[in-house]
Each structure stands twice: as structure tokens, then as C-alpha cells.
Design a protein around this motif. Structure first.
Motif, PDB file in Angstrom:
ATOM      1  N   GLN A  68      10.311   3.862  -4.923  1.00 14.46           N
ATOM      2  CA  GLN A  68      10.528   2.944  -3.809  1.00 14.46           C
ATOM      3  C   GLN A  68      10.778   1.544  -4.324  1.00 14.46           C
ATOM      4  N   PHE A 105       5.507   7.014  -6.211  1.00 17.94           N
ATOM      5  CA  PHE A 105       4.512   7.764  -5.466  1.00 17.94           C
ATOM      6  C   PHE A 105       4.672   9.252  -5.737  1.00 17.94           C
ATOM      7  N   THR A 117      -1.602   7.145  -4.176  1.00 16.86           N
ATOM      8  CA  THR A 117      -1.966   5.735  -4.041  1.00 16.86           C
ATOM      9  C   THR A 117      -0.902   4.777  -4.569  1.00 16.86           C
ATOM     10  N   GLY A 118       0.024   5.282  -5.370  1.00 16.44           N
ATOM     11  CA  GLY A 118       1.139   4.461  -5.834  1.00 16.44           C
ATOM     12  C   GLY A 118       0.901   3.840  -7.197  1.00 16.44           C
ATOM     13  N   ARG A 120       2.755   0.778  -9.573  1.00 12.67           N
ATOM     14  CA  ARG A 120       3.774  -0.262  -9.654  1.00 12.67           C
ATOM     15  C   ARG A 120       4.198  -0.385 -11.114  1.00 12.67           C
ATOM     16  N   GLN A 161       0.820  -1.204   0.000  1.00 10.74           N
ATOM     17  CA  GLN A 161       0.000   0.000   0.000  1.00 10.74           C
ATOM     18  C   GLN A 161       0.861   1.264   0.000  1.00 10.74           C
ATOM     19  N   SER A 162       0.179   2.398  -0.003  1.00 10.35           N
ATOM     20  CA  SER A 162       0.871   3.679   0.026  1.00 10.35           C
ATOM     21  C   SER A 162       1.269   4.036   1.451  1.00 10.35           C
ATOM     22  N   LEU A 163       1.918   5.175   1.595  1.00  9.43           N
ATOM     23  CA  LEU A 163       2.299   5.677   2.908  1.00  9.43           C
ATOM     24  C   LEU A 163       1.203   6.581   3.443  1.00  9.43           C
ATOM     25  N   TYR A 184       8.439  10.155  -5.842  1.00 11.39           N
ATOM     26  CA  TYR A 184       9.357   9.283  -5.121  1.00 11.39           C
ATOM     27  C   TYR A 184       9.360   7.902  -5.769  1.00 11.39           C
TER      28      TYR A 184
END
Lengths: 115, 109
Positions: free
Chosen positions: B38, B89, B101-102, B104, A41-43, B36
């Protein structure tokens, strides 16, 4: 830039117990942030911690559950109290370098599993 | 927390292709618009960021475009490489930052 160390890097805890996560920064910083990231999930921002003042919590997070200390400009702790399996997550400490940039620096996080 | 929405949720791109990720926000007071990157087991790391006084910023293969009126900004990765495979993100804000929400991204060799 800032280098952040967190302890513990991971832990397995029993339901109903509490765990304190430590965050150490290699330079003095004004603002520190605590985030939670559930797997995949997100942060989510938990709170902002400034030295010498009470932490400011985001909606959905309360001091009784996540007490934070900020005793000086290089250190902070986050306690996860009365843990339940829903608290299983990665907890990340973050700081900004200050100045004109809003860049956030993160540690590698503390992975918490609650059984 | 205020909504910050990203699209797409996941993206598969061939090596050498262009990856485009979008971010939509609500708060017009935001004045810092970063992306960002990750990798698994690591904390996020800043890739590129923009302030609202410019509409575009390019750093190497990475470009950020900003549309203030639409309250959107996007990340373009040119000549995508397998090493770019990660989660991305957006995290706009002022003195505190709300993560999107990101997305992938997987880049196929």
C-alpha cells in the motif's frame, strides 16, 4: 481484475450526522467487503456484503451504526450513522474476483473526518 | 477479530539489500496467504500470494515462504529499491481476509 470507484473520496462531517459511502464495481461480483483504516493503522474488516442477503458484521461492528445495502452485483453502500470523531477514518470497499484466487481489489477509499 | 501479527513494525533497508517481513496467524482453516503493498493515498494491491499446498513461491524479486506447522509466512524482497518503500500487509483467510498489523518499509537510495 476489478475496478472499484468510491464516492465521496473525502468528506468533513459534523458530529451526530450520518454519511453514506457508495461503492461501484465495473463487473459483477458475489462478495463485497467493507474495511476501515484509521490513519497509520491496518485495515479492519467491518462487514461482508453479499447480494440478496443481509450483511455479516464482524465483532465490534453493528448494523445500527454501519448499515449496508447491496442492491445488485455491482453496487453497495455503507452508511456511518450518528458520527463521532472516533469514526474519522478511511473506509475502503473491496471485492474478490472469484474463482480460485482470493485476491482482493480495493478502491482508493473514502476519507472521512468528523468534527 | 482473529489476531494476525506482523514483524517488524518498521524496516529500513539500503538499496540493493534484502527486506524480510514475517506474518503469524492463528486460524488453521486459512487457505490463502497473500501480501499486499500500500502506497499513501491508495488502496492495498496484491503483491504475491501462496496456497498452503506449496512452501515457497517466487515472482521476480518477491518470494513468499510458508511454514504451515508454525502458522507463519514471510515476504522476502530481494534487491530492494527505493520504489519498494511502502506499507506491507499480510492478509490470510478463506472467504474473508484479516489484515496484519502492517510493516512500514523504507528503502534508502
Amino acid at each position: 481484475s476489478a475496478v472499484i470507484s468510491q464516492k465521496p473520496s473525502r468528506d468533513i462531517c459534523q458530529r451526530g450526522t450520518s454519511l453514506t459511502i457508495q461503492c461501484q464495481v465495473d463487473s459483477q461480483v458475489t462478495m463485497m467487503f467493507w474495511y476501515r483504516q484509521q490513519p497509520g493503522q491496518s485495515l479492519t474488516l467491518i462487514a461482508t456484503a453479499n447480494q440478496g442477503s443481509e450483511a455479516t458484521y464482524e465483532s465490534g461492528f453493528v448494523i445500527d451504526k454501519f448499515p449496508i445495502s447491496r442492491p445488485n452485483l455491482t453496487f453497495s453502500t455503507l452508511t456511518v450513522s450518528n458520527m463521532s470523531p472516533e469514526d474519522s477514518s478511511i473506509y475502503l470497499c473491496s471485492v474478490t474476483s472469484g474463482g480460485d484466487t482470493g485476491e482482493l481489489f480495493f478502491g482508493e477509499g473514502s476519507r472521512l473526518t468528523v468534527l | 477479530q482473529q489476531q494476525v501479527k506482523q514483524s517488524p513494525q518498521s524496516l529500513i533497508v539500503q538499496k540493493g539489500g534484502i527486506s524480510i517481513i514475517n506474518c503469524a496467524y492463528e486460524n488453521t482453516a486459512f487457505d490463502y496467504f497473500p501480501w499486499y503493498q500500500q502506497f499513501p493515498g491508495k488502496g492495498p494491491a496484491l503483491l504475491i500470494a501462496i496456497r498452503p499446498d506449496v512452501s515457497e513461491k517466487k515472482e521476480g524479486r518477491f518470494t513468499i515462504s510458508f511454514n504451515k506447522s508454525a502458522k507463519q509466512f514471510s515476504l522476502h524482497i530481494m534487491d530492494s529499491q527505493p520504489g519498494d518503500s511502502a506499507t506491507y500487509f499480510c492478509a490470510p483467510g478463506t472467504y474473508k481476509y484479516i489484515f496484519g498489523t502492517g510493516t512500514r518499509l523504507k528503502v534508502l537510495a
